[in-house]
Design a protein around this motif. Structure first.
Motif, PDB file in Angstrom:
ATOM      1  N   UNK A 175      63.925  -7.722 -36.079  1.00  0.00           N
ATOM      2  CA  UNK A 175      63.848  -8.581 -37.256  1.00  0.00           C
ATOM      3  C   UNK A 175      64.707  -8.033 -38.391  1.00  0.00           C
ATOM      4  N   UNK A 176      64.773  -6.716 -38.522  1.00  0.00           N
ATOM      5  CA  UNK A 176      65.657  -6.112 -39.520  1.00  0.00           C
ATOM      6  C   UNK A 176      67.120  -6.340 -39.154  1.00  0.00           C
ATOM      7  N   UNK A 177      67.438  -6.227 -37.876  1.00  0.00           N
ATOM      8  CA  UNK A 177      68.821  -6.460 -37.419  1.00  0.00           C
ATOM      9  C   UNK A 177      69.258  -7.880 -37.762  1.00  0.00           C
ATOM     10  N   UNK A 178      68.413  -8.851 -37.448  1.00  0.00           N
ATOM     11  CA  UNK A 178      68.737 -10.251 -37.718  1.00  0.00           C
ATOM     12  C   UNK A 178      68.751 -10.547 -39.214  1.00  0.00           C
ATOM     13  N   UNK A 221      55.991   4.617 -43.513  1.00  0.00           N
ATOM     14  CA  UNK A 221      57.067   4.814 -44.483  1.00  0.00           C
ATOM     15  C   UNK A 221      58.190   5.685 -43.934  1.00  0.00           C
ATOM     16  N   UNK A 222      57.838   6.833 -43.373  1.00  0.00           N
ATOM     17  CA  UNK A 222      58.861   7.762 -42.884  1.00  0.00           C
ATOM     18  C   UNK A 222      59.670   7.147 -41.752  1.00  0.00           C
ATOM     19  N   UNK A 223      58.977   6.488 -40.805  1.00  0.00           N
ATOM     20  CA  UNK A 223      59.690   5.872 -39.683  1.00  0.00           C
ATOM     21  C   UNK A 223      60.547   4.700 -40.142  1.00  0.00           C
ATOM     22  N   UNK A 224      60.030   3.905 -41.077  1.00  0.00           N
ATOM     23  CA  UNK A 224      60.786   2.761 -41.564  1.00  0.00           C
ATOM     24  C   UNK A 224      62.057   3.211 -42.274  1.00  0.00           C
ATOM     25  N   UNK A 225      61.976   4.306 -43.025  1.00  0.00           N
ATOM     26  CA  UNK A 225      63.177   4.832 -43.700  1.00  0.00           C
ATOM     27  C   UNK A 225      64.243   5.208 -42.678  1.00  0.00           C
ATOM     28  N   UNK A 226      63.864   5.896 -41.618  1.00  0.00           N
ATOM     29  CA  UNK A 226      64.830   6.260 -40.581  1.00  0.00           C
ATOM     30  C   UNK A 226      65.404   5.028 -39.892  1.00  0.00           C
ATOM     31  N   UNK A 227      64.549   4.051 -39.634  1.00  0.00           N
ATOM     32  CA  UNK A 227      64.993   2.850 -38.948  1.00  0.00           C
ATOM     33  C   UNK A 227      65.943   2.028 -39.815  1.00  0.00           C
ATOM     34  N   UNK A 228      65.628   1.912 -41.101  1.00  0.00           N
ATOM     35  CA  UNK A 228      66.500   1.152 -41.989  1.00  0.00           C
ATOM     36  C   UNK A 228      67.811   1.887 -42.253  1.00  0.00           C
ATOM     37  N   UNK A 229      67.786   3.218 -42.225  1.00  0.00           N
ATOM     38  CA  UNK A 229      69.037   3.980 -42.282  1.00  0.00           C
ATOM     39  C   UNK A 229      69.938   3.593 -41.116  1.00  0.00           C
ATOM     40  N   UNK A 230      69.340   3.400 -39.950  1.00  0.00           N
ATOM     41  CA  UNK A 230      70.105   3.038 -38.761  1.00  0.00           C
ATOM     42  C   UNK A 230      70.633   1.608 -38.847  1.00  0.00           C
ATOM     43  N   UNK A 231      69.790   0.680 -39.280  1.00  0.00           N
ATOM     44  CA  UNK A 231      70.180  -0.738 -39.293  1.00  0.00           C
ATOM     45  C   UNK A 231      71.138  -1.042 -40.449  1.00  0.00           C
ATOM     46  N   UNK A 232      70.851  -0.527 -41.638  1.00  0.00           N
ATOM     47  CA  UNK A 232      71.632  -0.870 -42.829  1.00  0.00           C
ATOM     48  C   UNK A 232      72.652   0.201 -43.208  1.00  0.00           C
ATOM     49  N   UNK A 243      64.200  -5.830 -49.660  1.00  0.00           N
ATOM     50  CA  UNK A 243      63.059  -5.071 -50.151  1.00  0.00           C
ATOM     51  C   UNK A 243      61.946  -5.188 -49.110  1.00  0.00           C
ATOM     52  N   UNK A 244      61.413  -4.047 -48.674  1.00  0.00           N
ATOM     53  CA  UNK A 244      60.355  -4.049 -47.666  1.00  0.00           C
ATOM     54  C   UNK A 244      59.152  -3.283 -48.200  1.00  0.00           C
ATOM     55  N   UNK A 245      58.035  -3.986 -48.364  1.00  0.00           N
ATOM     56  CA  UNK A 245      56.794  -3.323 -48.782  1.00  0.00           C
ATOM     57  C   UNK A 245      56.164  -2.619 -47.590  1.00  0.00           C
ATOM     58  N   UNK A 246      55.632  -1.428 -47.836  1.00  0.00           N
ATOM     59  CA  UNK A 246      55.045  -0.637 -46.745  1.00  0.00           C
ATOM     60  C   UNK A 246      54.086   0.391 -47.339  1.00  0.00           C
ATOM     61  N   UNK A 247      53.141   0.858 -46.526  1.00  0.00           N
ATOM     62  CA  UNK A 247      52.280   1.959 -46.983  1.00  0.00           C
ATOM     63  C   UNK A 247      52.713   3.240 -46.276  1.00  0.00           C
ATOM     64  N   UNK A 248      51.897   4.290 -46.403  1.00  0.00           N
ATOM     65  CA  UNK A 248      52.337   5.591 -45.905  1.00  0.00           C
ATOM     66  C   UNK A 248      52.261   5.727 -44.391  1.00  0.00           C
ATOM     67  N   UNK A 249      51.636   4.783 -43.669  1.00  0.00           N
ATOM     68  CA  UNK A 249      51.521   4.900 -42.222  1.00  0.00           C
ATOM     69  C   UNK A 249      52.882   4.842 -41.527  1.00  0.00           C
ATOM     70  N   UNK A 262      51.667   1.860 -53.182  1.00  0.00           N
ATOM     71  CA  UNK A 262      52.367   1.512 -51.958  1.00  0.00           C
ATOM     72  C   UNK A 262      53.857   1.617 -52.259  1.00  0.00           C
ATOM     73  N   UNK A 263      54.682   1.363 -51.268  1.00  0.00           N
ATOM     74  CA  UNK A 263      56.104   1.633 -51.413  1.00  0.00           C
ATOM     75  C   UNK A 263      56.936   0.392 -51.114  1.00  0.00           C
ATOM     76  N   UNK A 264      58.108   0.348 -51.729  1.00  0.00           N
ATOM     77  CA  UNK A 264      59.065  -0.723 -51.467  1.00  0.00           C
ATOM     78  C   UNK A 264      60.415  -0.069 -51.194  1.00  0.00           C
ATOM     79  N   UNK A 265      60.878  -0.158 -49.950  1.00  0.00           N
ATOM     80  CA  UNK A 265      62.189   0.370 -49.597  1.00  0.00           C
ATOM     81  C   UNK A 265      63.251  -0.654 -49.942  1.00  0.00           C
ATOM     82  N   UNK A 266      64.334  -0.195 -50.525  1.00  0.00           N
ATOM     83  CA  UNK A 266      65.402  -1.082 -50.955  1.00  0.00           C
ATOM     84  C   UNK A 266      66.741  -0.610 -50.398  1.00  0.00           C
ATOM     85  N   UNK A 267      67.461  -1.541 -49.770  1.00  0.00           N
ATOM     86  CA  UNK A 267      68.822  -1.303 -49.285  1.00  0.00           C
ATOM     87  C   UNK A 267      69.699  -2.461 -49.715  1.00  0.00           C
ATOM     88  N   UNK A 268      70.986  -2.166 -49.869  1.00  0.00           N
ATOM     89  CA  UNK A 268      71.968  -3.225 -50.091  1.00  0.00           C
ATOM     90  C   UNK A 268      72.840  -3.321 -48.846  1.00  0.00           C
TER      91      UNK A 268
END
Length: 473
Positions: A140-143, A163-174, A155-161, A203-209
């Protein structure tokens, strides 16, 4: 040994060095970054075609023929694939609030890769807890990235469960180079006292451009006037000329001869005689000192309405703004920047729908604040985990404020509502029905107050391909 490990690198028992190099590079690429059971299968989901078609439902739509807003009921994976044809590189910003991997909820996004890996036993604790969630969000992030404009944001809202994995994954996709920030949002002023270690306040909101540029994010504006000195000890000596009848003062009426003035800290030289009358300098004031501003900056601020004053005979100038440019947003989001909490959002949604039919809705004020960082008054904004429809409300309220022409696209899975819930007791059977109800009520509200704003929406459902024709937006 080499042939046993990499048989595809051999042809007629001879080693193909070029082929071997390709195999090794591919293996290194697969091994790098975040890995989990089913990753490749989930990535392939983003590459495969959808077996569904977007089918319009004019009866559930409002102003179907004229509205440019879109609501899609169905699995967002298929919806994102189908949106590619008409909306690739057209979305200004994406906000999503995906399901949090708390372990306390049934997982409703059962994509096709799930059955393919169901026979594979999780290798470790990480796999058993995180792999399903990562496999869900990855394609879904790729698309989603493909839909963004080059200046687009996600912008992706997330909690601490996760967060760390989502940051790595979004680094890869974006791309790590397109990472902007992890914003911390104060979700509650009265956090539950459940943990023995800490209360969950944020909670957290990850942001990428999509392609990170040098543009400045816009946060809130200061609204209260304040007086600021124009001198700065670390700056070089400069000359500023203040135009006549623009500078206020408390100095009594009369002529002021050129010469040296100043304070204990600053030396200020008046280069030409000037004159005061009725609280204004009626002749230009030319000063030589260590100023913060250049002459063009001073001229610009005066044109913008900034008040300049030289209050005393020390001739130390200061300025006062009635309004300020937007500040770069801090990475803490709370009431100080006008953003509400979960509790406030829940009360507002309950008042709108007549009952508490949705748990932990995001406040529209949060989404408005985020989308405002890099806004486009005619942009398209996407939320493919629409939930209660907060993003649609945020977009409509942004249009209400400046009469903009922003459009929203919201996608919500028709997730079944449990029988023992308040939502079920109030007649809702699917989460998408709650979304639809909110969008309909928002239309009624905005149509009455500002009829020129597009508050309607086109309603689409996902149907099997063989049963449906095509639709062009």
């Amino acid at each position: 040994m080499l042939k046993k490990k990499h048989p595809k690198a051999f042809f007629n028992d001879e080693l193909d060095l070029k082929k071997l190099d390709e195999i090794l590079q591919n293996e290194n690429q697969i091994k790098s970054g975040l890995q989990w059971l089913g990753k490749e299968a989930s990535k392939n989901q983003a590459l495969s075609k959808s077996n569904f078609k977007l089918t319009p439902n004019p009866e559930k739509s409002i102003e179907f023929n004229s509205s440019e807003n879109i609501f899609i009921e169905g699995d967002n994976l298929d919806a994102l694939k189908l949106l590619q044809e008409d909306f690739t590189e057209r979305i200004k910003a994406i906000y999503i609030d995906p399901p949090y991997n708390t372990g306390s909820e049934s997982f409703v996004y059962t994509d096709k890769f799930s059955s393919a890996k169901s026979s594979q036993k999780p290798e470790n604790h990480f796999e058993s807890i995180h792999s399903n969630w990562l496999s869900m969000i990855y394609p879904r992030l790729i698309l989603g990235r493909k839909l963004l404009r080059n200046d687009g944001l996600i912008f992706v809202s997330i909690d601490d469960h996760e967060l760390a994995n989502l940051k790595l994954l979004m680094d890869e996709v974006f791309g790590e180079e397109n990472y902007i920030e992890i914003f911390s949002w104060v979700k509650s002023e009265t956090p539950a006292n459940l943990s023995r270690k800490s209360k969950k306040v944020v909670e957290y909101v990850l942001c990428y451009q999509k392609l990170k540029d040098k543009s400045k994010f816009k946060g809130i504006k200061k609204t209260s006037p304040s007086s600021n000195g124009l001198l700065n000890q670390s700056n070089a000596i400069n000359i500023l000329t203040f135009p006549k009848n623009k500078v206020t003062t408390r100095i009594p009426d009369g002529k002021i001869p050129k010469g040296n003035y100043g304070t204990d800290k600053y030396t200020i030289e008046l280069l030409e005689d000037t004159e005061v009358k009725a609280g204004f300098f009626i002749k230009k004031v030319t000063l030589k000192a260590k100023f913060k501003w250049t002459q063009p900056k001073l001229d610009e601020e005066i044109k913008k309405g900034t008040f300049i004053q030289i209050p005393t005979i020390k001739l130390s100038p200061s300025y006062e703004k009635l309004s300020y440019d937007e500040e770069v947003p801090p990475n803490l989001i709370n009431h100080k920047v006008g953003v509400d909490t979960n509790e406030t959002a829940s009360k507002e949604l309950q008042a709108m729908l007549g009952a508490k039919v949705f748990d932990f809705p995001k406040p529209p004020s949060l989404i408005k604040y985020l989308l405002g960082f890099s806004d486009d008054s005619e942009g398209i904004f996407l939320d493919f985990f629409a939930g209660s429809g907060a993003t649609a409300q945020a977009v409509l309220e942004m249009n209400e404020k400046d009469l903009g022409k922003r459009k929203y696209i919201c996608v919500q899975l028709p997730e079944t509502i449990k029988h023992n819930t308040e939502a079920y007791r109030n007649g809702f059977r699917k989460i998408s029905e709650i979304t639809h109800k909110r969008l309909s009520l928002l239309h009624k509200k905005h149509k009455n107050s500002l009829p020129k704003i597009d508050s309607g929406f086109k309603y689409f459902e996902l149907k099997e391909l063989e049963n449906q024709g095509t639709f062009v937006f």
